[in-house]
Write a protein that holds these residues in place. Structure first.
Motif, PDB file in Angstrom:
ATOM      1  N   LEU A 278      33.621  49.494  45.064  1.00 43.18           N
ATOM      2  CA  LEU A 278      32.839  49.560  43.693  1.00 43.18           C
ATOM      3  C   LEU A 278      33.040  48.275  43.085  1.00 43.18           C
ATOM      4  O   LEU A 278      33.993  47.401  43.002  1.00 43.18           O
ATOM      5  CB  LEU A 278      33.630  50.605  43.079  1.00 43.18           C
ATOM      6  CG  LEU A 278      33.497  51.979  43.306  1.00 43.18           C
ATOM      7  CD1 LEU A 278      34.379  53.047  42.526  1.00 43.18           C
ATOM      8  CD2 LEU A 278      32.050  52.292  43.383  1.00 43.18           C
ATOM      9  N   SER A 279      31.966  47.842  42.090  1.00 46.49           N
ATOM     10  CA  SER A 279      31.971  46.856  41.473  1.00 46.49           C
ATOM     11  C   SER A 279      32.950  46.713  40.313  1.00 46.49           C
ATOM     12  O   SER A 279      33.359  48.009  39.899  1.00 46.49           O
ATOM     13  CB  SER A 279      30.639  46.759  40.602  1.00 46.49           C
ATOM     14  OG  SER A 279      30.689  45.885  39.466  1.00 46.49           O
ATOM     15  N   SER A 280      33.368  45.761  40.001  1.00 41.39           N
ATOM     16  CA  SER A 280      34.734  45.600  39.035  1.00 41.39           C
ATOM     17  C   SER A 280      34.115  46.236  37.477  1.00 41.39           C
ATOM     18  O   SER A 280      34.973  46.259  36.586  1.00 41.39           O
ATOM     19  CB  SER A 280      35.299  44.228  38.862  1.00 41.39           C
ATOM     20  OG  SER A 280      34.216  43.372  38.608  1.00 41.39           O
ATOM     21  N   ALA A 281      32.789  46.096  37.307  1.00 42.77           N
ATOM     22  CA  ALA A 281      32.318  46.695  36.169  1.00 42.77           C
ATOM     23  C   ALA A 281      32.670  48.003  35.930  1.00 42.77           C
ATOM     24  O   ALA A 281      32.623  48.608  34.878  1.00 42.77           O
ATOM     25  CB  ALA A 281      30.813  46.619  36.112  1.00 42.77           C
ATOM     26  N   SER A 282      33.027  48.943  37.098  1.00 45.68           N
ATOM     27  CA  SER A 282      33.473  50.053  36.892  1.00 45.68           C
ATOM     28  C   SER A 282      34.687  50.393  35.953  1.00 45.68           C
ATOM     29  O   SER A 282      35.146  51.699  35.627  1.00 45.68           O
ATOM     30  CB  SER A 282      33.610  50.852  38.078  1.00 45.68           C
ATOM     31  OG  SER A 282      34.560  50.507  38.875  1.00 45.68           O
ATOM     32  N   THR A 283      35.559  49.445  35.786  1.00 43.63           N
ATOM     33  CA  THR A 283      36.656  49.602  34.767  1.00 43.63           C
ATOM     34  C   THR A 283      36.296  49.539  33.549  1.00 43.63           C
ATOM     35  O   THR A 283      36.997  50.419  32.818  1.00 43.63           O
ATOM     36  CB  THR A 283      37.562  48.128  35.035  1.00 43.63           C
ATOM     37  OG1 THR A 283      36.604  46.986  34.474  1.00 43.63           O
ATOM     38  CG2 THR A 283      37.836  47.766  36.179  1.00 43.63           C
ATOM     39  N   GLY A 284      34.912  49.650  33.281  1.00 44.85           N
ATOM     40  CA  GLY A 284      34.586  50.021  31.758  1.00 44.85           C
ATOM     41  C   GLY A 284      34.720  51.556  31.628  1.00 44.85           C
ATOM     42  O   GLY A 284      34.642  51.921  30.363  1.00 44.85           O
ATOM     43  N   MET A 285      34.857  52.321  32.881  1.00 47.58           N
ATOM     44  CA  MET A 285      35.058  53.929  32.576  1.00 47.58           C
ATOM     45  C   MET A 285      36.492  54.069  32.023  1.00 47.58           C
ATOM     46  O   MET A 285      36.612  55.125  31.241  1.00 47.58           O
ATOM     47  CB  MET A 285      35.184  54.410  33.947  1.00 47.58           C
ATOM     48  CG  MET A 285      33.770  54.969  34.462  1.00 47.58           C
ATOM     49  SD  MET A 285      33.821  55.920  35.777  1.00 47.58           S
ATOM     50  CE  MET A 285      34.669  55.021  37.111  1.00 47.58           C
TER      51      MET A 285
ATOM     52  N   ASP B 225      26.398  43.614  39.252  1.00 53.24           N
ATOM     53  CA  ASP B 225      27.478  44.462  38.683  1.00 53.24           C
ATOM     54  C   ASP B 225      27.023  44.991  37.109  1.00 53.24           C
ATOM     55  O   ASP B 225      27.463  46.169  37.147  1.00 53.24           O
ATOM     56  CB  ASP B 225      28.643  43.487  38.471  1.00 53.24           C
ATOM     57  CG  ASP B 225      29.149  42.745  39.739  1.00 53.24           C
ATOM     58  OD1 ASP B 225      28.978  41.947  40.000  1.00 53.24           O
ATOM     59  OD2 ASP B 225      29.881  43.622  40.426  1.00 53.24           O
TER      60      ASP B 225
ATOM     61  N   PRO C 210      27.161  50.029  43.858  1.00 52.30           N
ATOM     62  CA  PRO C 210      27.860  51.193  43.079  1.00 52.30           C
ATOM     63  C   PRO C 210      29.256  50.782  42.260  1.00 52.30           C
ATOM     64  O   PRO C 210      29.911  49.772  42.792  1.00 52.30           O
ATOM     65  CB  PRO C 210      28.371  51.493  44.725  1.00 52.30           C
ATOM     66  CG  PRO C 210      27.708  50.886  45.694  1.00 52.30           C
ATOM     67  CD  PRO C 210      27.016  49.627  45.086  1.00 52.30           C
ATOM     68  N   GLY C 211      29.150  51.583  41.287  1.00 50.37           N
ATOM     69  CA  GLY C 211      30.177  51.183  40.488  1.00 50.37           C
ATOM     70  C   GLY C 211      29.645  50.315  39.493  1.00 50.37           C
ATOM     71  O   GLY C 211      30.329  49.823  38.337  1.00 50.37           O
TER      72      GLY C 211
ATOM     73  N   ARG D  95      27.432  48.902  36.162  1.00 43.52           N
ATOM     74  CA  ARG D  95      27.301  49.437  34.787  1.00 43.52           C
ATOM     75  C   ARG D  95      25.886  48.917  34.084  1.00 43.52           C
ATOM     76  O   ARG D  95      25.608  48.055  34.314  1.00 43.52           O
ATOM     77  CB  ARG D  95      28.411  48.665  33.860  1.00 43.52           C
ATOM     78  CG  ARG D  95      28.576  49.615  32.508  1.00 43.52           C
ATOM     79  CD  ARG D  95      29.630  49.067  31.920  1.00 43.52           C
ATOM     80  NE  ARG D  95      30.154  50.034  30.747  1.00 43.52           N
ATOM     81  CZ  ARG D  95      31.104  49.773  29.991  1.00 43.52           C
ATOM     82  NH1 ARG D  95      31.939  48.708  30.187  1.00 43.52           N
ATOM     83  NH2 ARG D  95      31.281  50.597  29.024  1.00 43.52           N
TER      84      ARG D  95
ATOM     85  N   PHE E 148      27.212  54.569  34.503  1.00 48.68           N
ATOM     86  CA  PHE E 148      27.668  53.908  35.309  1.00 48.68           C
ATOM     87  C   PHE E 148      27.034  54.526  36.807  1.00 48.68           C
ATOM     88  O   PHE E 148      26.641  55.712  36.751  1.00 48.68           O
ATOM     89  CB  PHE E 148      29.386  54.116  35.576  1.00 48.68           C
ATOM     90  CG  PHE E 148      30.306  53.564  34.604  1.00 48.68           C
ATOM     91  CD1 PHE E 148      30.380  53.927  33.277  1.00 48.68           C
ATOM     92  CD2 PHE E 148      30.605  52.211  34.672  1.00 48.68           C
ATOM     93  CE1 PHE E 148      31.348  53.451  32.535  1.00 48.68           C
ATOM     94  CE2 PHE E 148      31.402  51.569  33.809  1.00 48.68           C
ATOM     95  CZ  PHE E 148      31.732  52.344  33.033  1.00 48.68           C
TER      96      PHE E 148
END
Lengths: 328, 321
Positions: A140-147, B205, B232-233, B235, B319
């Motif tokens: 998963l992209s590290s942007a998903s840490t925004g969750m 991303d 995927p993942g 934002r 997301f």
């Protein structure tokens, strides 16, 4: 839309009741009105899904539980979306590149990311970088840490609750062994000692960065959650130790164990002996102190009663001697 | 099978809800886009408070921004009294990009978001490097040689920002700004339509669109494209004017919008009509909850919005999972 959702939720609870009282409504042929039509379709789907999966694998049962109790779970996550309540499933096969990873809900995905992030904690500490590295191992992209709106706090709290549930499993297993007669019931002091030691040993892989984790747990916005985890931990340990008290003892016992646990944790983070032997010795001494104190408290009480009786007797005798007690 | 049926039912629920909204919300007239009117032929949409055929809207929006491109930044400062900088800073703060991410800034014309993004990531990398050197006060020869080999690997962690805009004039202004600020590296300028992005799938991303999505003719298509180009993942972040919740503030805001802004437009940029369009298009854009629903329909998860300045601006985030 909110009314529709409320209707759906009400329908779900009603259906729960109906299944207890009578046979579940497998088919609702007469559904008039748009709202009821959709409601009936949803019901029919739920029944279909139940019949579609006769041998429930672990993932699908949790999925079904999630579907039923998702509204309750909302409070625990940071999703304020009301519509999420009717959409517990995340990507299916129509999302590209995700085949083979059957996570059911966003919460479960978040749990998977946090679990993967734990590996990187020795490298990056308890921080967003660790979570980003964890997300990347899951493609998963590290942007998903925004969750994770609470950032590092989410990671630490997840780890703490994970350790607590592991401990509960171990204690339950031991309890079962005792019930089956395969093991002996330990003394209370030994039981407490073993439980606290088991729980604290789970910190050993992260002991270098544990002070950082403790400081994160002490941040004001994390205190309610960390206190909650601590209190459930202590409560579980006492429950499996066999405590069924219903008076003031309930509070004193838990307070004592909380004190023991916290002080032992503090000793552990600065302990440099082999296999943390100093920490376990400290733990032994503290538990011994508590046991002694309990004994001492009883003794003090009985001594106090005896002393009071003695004094009363002395006073009575004195009254007799001085002639004040004459009744003529 | 049951799972996809459930998806269909949910879509059906949302579509019927939208139908109810369109047929019964005649009084407010907020949802102007009549996607459910008759199919084929000329469908019309809103251009500010006017109704124009869909094909014409894109052209007219292009002309608006062609006219305002030169004075765009000055007008932003004048109209929002400089607060737009805080809004964009807030977007970056919520985005919190990790080093090495790729950003696609759509409708990013003059490049405000892209510049801020690069500065943020670079200062974070600086901080990390400083922290690393502080922890290695007396490096051994082995550490020094490791550092040299690491520096070659740093290139792959370089963050890149792509600014995409349908309007060449806006991109030209942005490129001039970049050159004058000396931020050449890590930026690309691409002409493209938000409804049909010239990029492959799973490229970026973070997808950001600041104050641009209300000018898009088919918002759902732009959202679909966003979903497509994100990894995927990834934002999706959207900064856009929205409904003010407080009634007192709403009245002040309306008065300011309709009385002051076109006047400022005429005085500073010499263009009344463009700024009239701007103010009207804000009123035509769906409100926070409805836009959130649209983002969820497109397939994003964990959708949330933050109201800034009491609802004048809303920051939506979703997301791709």
């Amino acid at each position: 839309m909110a009314a529709l959702l409320r209707g759906l939720r009400a329908g779900r609870t009603l259906r729960g009741l109906c299944s207890v009282v009578s046979a579940p409504p497998a088919a609702n042929p007469q559904c008039s009105g748009l709202t009821r039509g959709i409601h009936c379709a949803a019901l029919r789907l739920q029944d279909e899904s139940k019949s579609d999966k006769p041998p429930p694998s672990s993932s699908s049962t949790t999925h079904h539980e999630h579907y039923q109790t998702h509204s309750a779970e909302q409070a625990s996550t940071s999703d304020p979306a009301a519509e999420e309540a009717s959409r517990p499933n995340t990507s299916y096969q129509d999302q590209s590149g995700e085949q083979g990873e059957e996570y059911e809900t966003e919460e479960q995905l978040q749990v998977r990311i946090l679990n993967a992030a734990l590996e990187f904690v020795p490298l990056h500490g308890w921080s967003m970088e660790a979570i980003a590295a964890g997300a990347e191992t899951l493609d998963l992209s590290s942007a998903s840490t925004g969750m994770f709106y609470n950032g590092a706090g989410d990671l630490v709290l997840h780890f703490v609750s994970h350790c607590n549930s592991q401990l509960t499993e171990i204690l339950a297993e031991q309890h079962k062994q005792v019930q089956l007669g395969q093991a002996e019931q330990k003394r209370t002091a030994d039981f407490l000692r073993d439980a606290v030691e088991t729980r604290l040993r789970m910190h050993i892989p992260y002991i270098e960065s544990w002070p950082q984790a403790m400081s994160i747990l002490l941040l004001p916005h994390n205190i309610p959650n960390s206190l909650k985890h601590l209190s459930t931990l202590v409560d579980d340990i006492w429950f499996y130790a066999g405590d069924r008290s219903t008076d003031m003892n309930w509070y004193t016992k838990r307070a004592a164990l909380t004190g023991i646990y916290n002080t032992t944790e503090l000793v552990m983070v600065q302990d440099s002996s082999t296999d943390f032997q100093d920490t376990w010795n400290f733990l032994d001494n503290r538990i011994q102190d508590v046991v002694n104190m309990a004994g001492t408290a009883k003794q003090v009480q009985s001594t106090g009663e005896a002393v009071v009786q003695g004094l009363m007797g002395a006073a009575f005798t004195l009254k007799n001697l001085t002639g004040l007690n004459q009744k003529r | 099978m049951a799972a996809s049926m459930r998806l269909l039912v949910r879509r059906a629920i949302r579509l019927t809800h939208r139908n109810i909204n369109v047929t019964t919300a005649g009084a407010s007239g907020q949802t102007g886009c009549c996607c459910f009117s008759d199919a084929a032929g000329d469908r019309s949409t809103h251009f500010g408070f006017e109704t124009v055929p869909e094909t014409e809207k894109a052209k007219r929006v292009y002309k608006v921004f062609e006219n305002v491109a030169q004075k765009y930044d000055v007008m932003n400062d004048a109209m929002s009294l400089g607060v737009h900088r805080l809004w964009k800073d807030m977007l970056l703060h919520v985005m919190h990009p990790q080093p090495g991410v790729r950003l696609l800034d759509v409708a990013g014309g003059t490049g405000d978001i892209a510049f801020r993004f690069l500065e943020y990531v670079r200062s974070q990398q600086e901080r990390q490097r400083r922290r690393a050197t502080r922890s290695m006060q007396t490096p051994s020869w082995q550490d020094i040689s490791d550092n040299y080999s690491n520096e070659n690997g740093e290139e792959s962690k370089e963050s890149r920002a792509v600014v995409c805009d349908i309007n060449k004039e806006m991109l030209k202004v942005g490129k001039q700004k970049a050159d004058s600020m000396g931020m050449g590296t890590g930026l690309s300028w691409v002409v493209g339509d938000a409804e049909e992005l010239p990029f492959d799938d799973n490229q970026f991303d973070i997808y950001s669109i600041a104050f641009g999505i209300r000018n898009v003719t088919h918002i759902e298509q732009a959202l679909q494209e966003a979903l497509r180009v994100l990894k995927p993942g990834g934002r999706f972040m959207c900064l856009e004017f929205s409904k003010v919740t407080n009634p007192v503030l709403a009245r002040l805001y309306d008065a300011y919008s309709f009385q002051m802004i076109p006047v400022l437009g005429e005085v500073i940029a010499g263009d009344w009509k463009s700024y009239q369009y701007l103010v009207e298009s804000i009123r035509k854009f769906p409100d926070q909850e409805e836009f959130k629903g649209m983002i969820e329909d497109a397939g994003f998860y964990c959708v949330q919005y933050y109201n800034l300045t009491g609802g004048v601006v809303a920051l939506h985030s979703g997301f791709k999972l």
